[in-house]
Design a protein around this motif. Structure first.
Motif, PDB file in Angstrom:
ATOM      1  N   THR A   2       1.924   2.156  -1.137  1.00 30.08           N
ATOM      2  CA  THR A   2       2.434   1.153  -0.719  1.00 30.08           C
ATOM      3  C   THR A   2       2.012  -0.368  -0.434  1.00 30.08           C
ATOM      4  O   THR A   2       0.889  -0.087  -1.216  1.00 30.08           O
ATOM      5  CB  THR A   2       1.999   1.379   0.671  1.00 30.08           C
ATOM      6  N   ARG A   4       1.066  -3.103   0.561  1.00 24.63           N
ATOM      7  CA  ARG A   4       1.088  -3.954   1.749  1.00 24.63           C
ATOM      8  C   ARG A   4       1.383  -5.571   1.707  1.00 24.63           C
ATOM      9  O   ARG A   4       1.123  -6.091   1.187  1.00 24.63           O
ATOM     10  CB  ARG A   4      -0.005  -4.454   1.368  1.00 24.63           C
ATOM     11  N   ASP A  23       9.922  -3.141   6.649  1.00 25.92           N
ATOM     12  CA  ASP A  23       8.687  -2.353   7.433  1.00 25.92           C
ATOM     13  C   ASP A  23      10.145  -0.409   7.063  1.00 25.92           C
ATOM     14  O   ASP A  23       9.626   0.430   7.821  1.00 25.92           O
ATOM     15  CB  ASP A  23       8.683  -2.486   8.866  1.00 25.92           C
ATOM     16  N   ASP A  27       7.957   2.193   0.792  1.00 32.01           N
ATOM     17  CA  ASP A  27       7.308   2.099   0.012  1.00 32.01           C
ATOM     18  C   ASP A  27       6.756   0.434   0.921  1.00 32.01           C
ATOM     19  O   ASP A  27       5.652  -0.179  -0.465  1.00 32.01           O
ATOM     20  CB  ASP A  27       7.675   1.689  -1.629  1.00 32.01           C
ATOM     21  N   MET A  28       6.813   0.025   1.616  1.00 32.72           N
ATOM     22  CA  MET A  28       6.509  -1.205   1.857  1.00 32.72           C
ATOM     23  C   MET A  28       5.646  -1.107   3.475  1.00 32.72           C
ATOM     24  O   MET A  28       6.436  -0.605   3.635  1.00 32.72           O
ATOM     25  CB  MET A  28       7.410  -2.579   2.213  1.00 32.72           C
ATOM     26  N   GLU A  29       5.096  -2.092   3.437  1.00 29.76           N
ATOM     27  CA  GLU A  29       4.261  -2.421   5.228  1.00 29.76           C
ATOM     28  C   GLU A  29       4.346  -3.330   4.729  1.00 29.76           C
ATOM     29  O   GLU A  29       3.006  -4.703   4.543  1.00 29.76           O
ATOM     30  CB  GLU A  29       3.252  -1.085   6.261  1.00 29.76           C
TER      31      GLU A  29
END
Length: 226
Positions: A2, A4, A23, A27-29
């Motif tokens: 993921t 960041r 979000d 694969d992202m946050e």
């Protein structure tokens, strides 16, 4: 893995829009939000994001100063800063690249462009919008400061490069990807990546964006004024 992401913008509405977009990707946050540069630096140290989307104009500590603080911090070498700017032609962008930013993106970019920029920056292998960034750097270096814009110290450091590494550096400054350079020089993309990494190590460049700046400031590549 993921990716960041840290958001740094003084406009809460824009941060909210970016958060929803980021979000929504599997694969992202988003790991934090900052409303000024000082908070961005603090949160970068706290969360260790892969990418910081950094507004360049913020009250107090601006994005330029924050980018420099992040890039100079040895504990944040894994953090890649992407400058967000309202104006694609902005001398602050060049200063930000010199300060260690991985690249820039206009705030008017399409959502897919922004998401792709995050992924590219997180990979650390390619300059964001290479042709556009190269053209921007060339335009401002062409203006000069009363001389030819050449940095003697950086010109001297080019002596550490092999002939092939210099050749690859010229291609990087031209905004070409590893695959494009491999095709132009009739070598494999892995070979190109090796030459790029070695050039970065010898020149003390954080990433490809700084390689482009060095290529122009050293005089290896001359800006086009047309």
């Amino acid at each position: 893995m993921t990716i960041r992401v840290l958001l740094a913008d003084d406009q809460a509405l824009l941060r909210s829009a970016f958060r929803v977009l980021v979000d929504s990707e599997p694969d992202m946050e988003v790991v934090g939000e900052a409303s000024d540069g000082a908070e961005a630096v603090r949160l970068a140290k706290e969360h260790g994001p892969d990418v910081v989307l950094m507004d360049i104009r913020m009250p107090g500590t601006d994005g330029l100063a924050a980018t420099r603080l992040i890039s100079e911090d040895p504990s944040l070498t894994q953090v890649h800063v992407v400058i967000l700017t309202t104006f694609e032609v902005d001398d602050y962008v060049v200063q930000a690249l010199r300060a260690g930013a991985s690249g820039f993106l206009g705030k008017g970019s399409e959502p897919e462009e922004l998401l792709n920029a995050i992924r590219v920056a997180a990979g650390g292998e390619a300059l964001l919008s290479p042709a556009a960034t190269k053209g921007l750097i060339a335009r401002f270096l062409a203006q000069g400061d009363g001389d030819d814009g050449r940095d003697p110290a950086r010109s001297e450091r080019l002596g550490a490069l092999t002939g092939r590494e210099r050749e690859v550096l010229v291609q990087v400054a031209g905004g070409h990807s590893n695959d494009e350079i491999a095709e132009r020089l009739a070598v494999s993309p892995l070979t190109v990546k090796t030459h790029v990494n070695r050039a970065m190590a010898k020149l003390g460049a954080r990433d490809r964006a700084q390689l482009v700046v060095i290529a122009y400031e050293s005089g290896l590549v001359r800006p086009r004024t047309d």
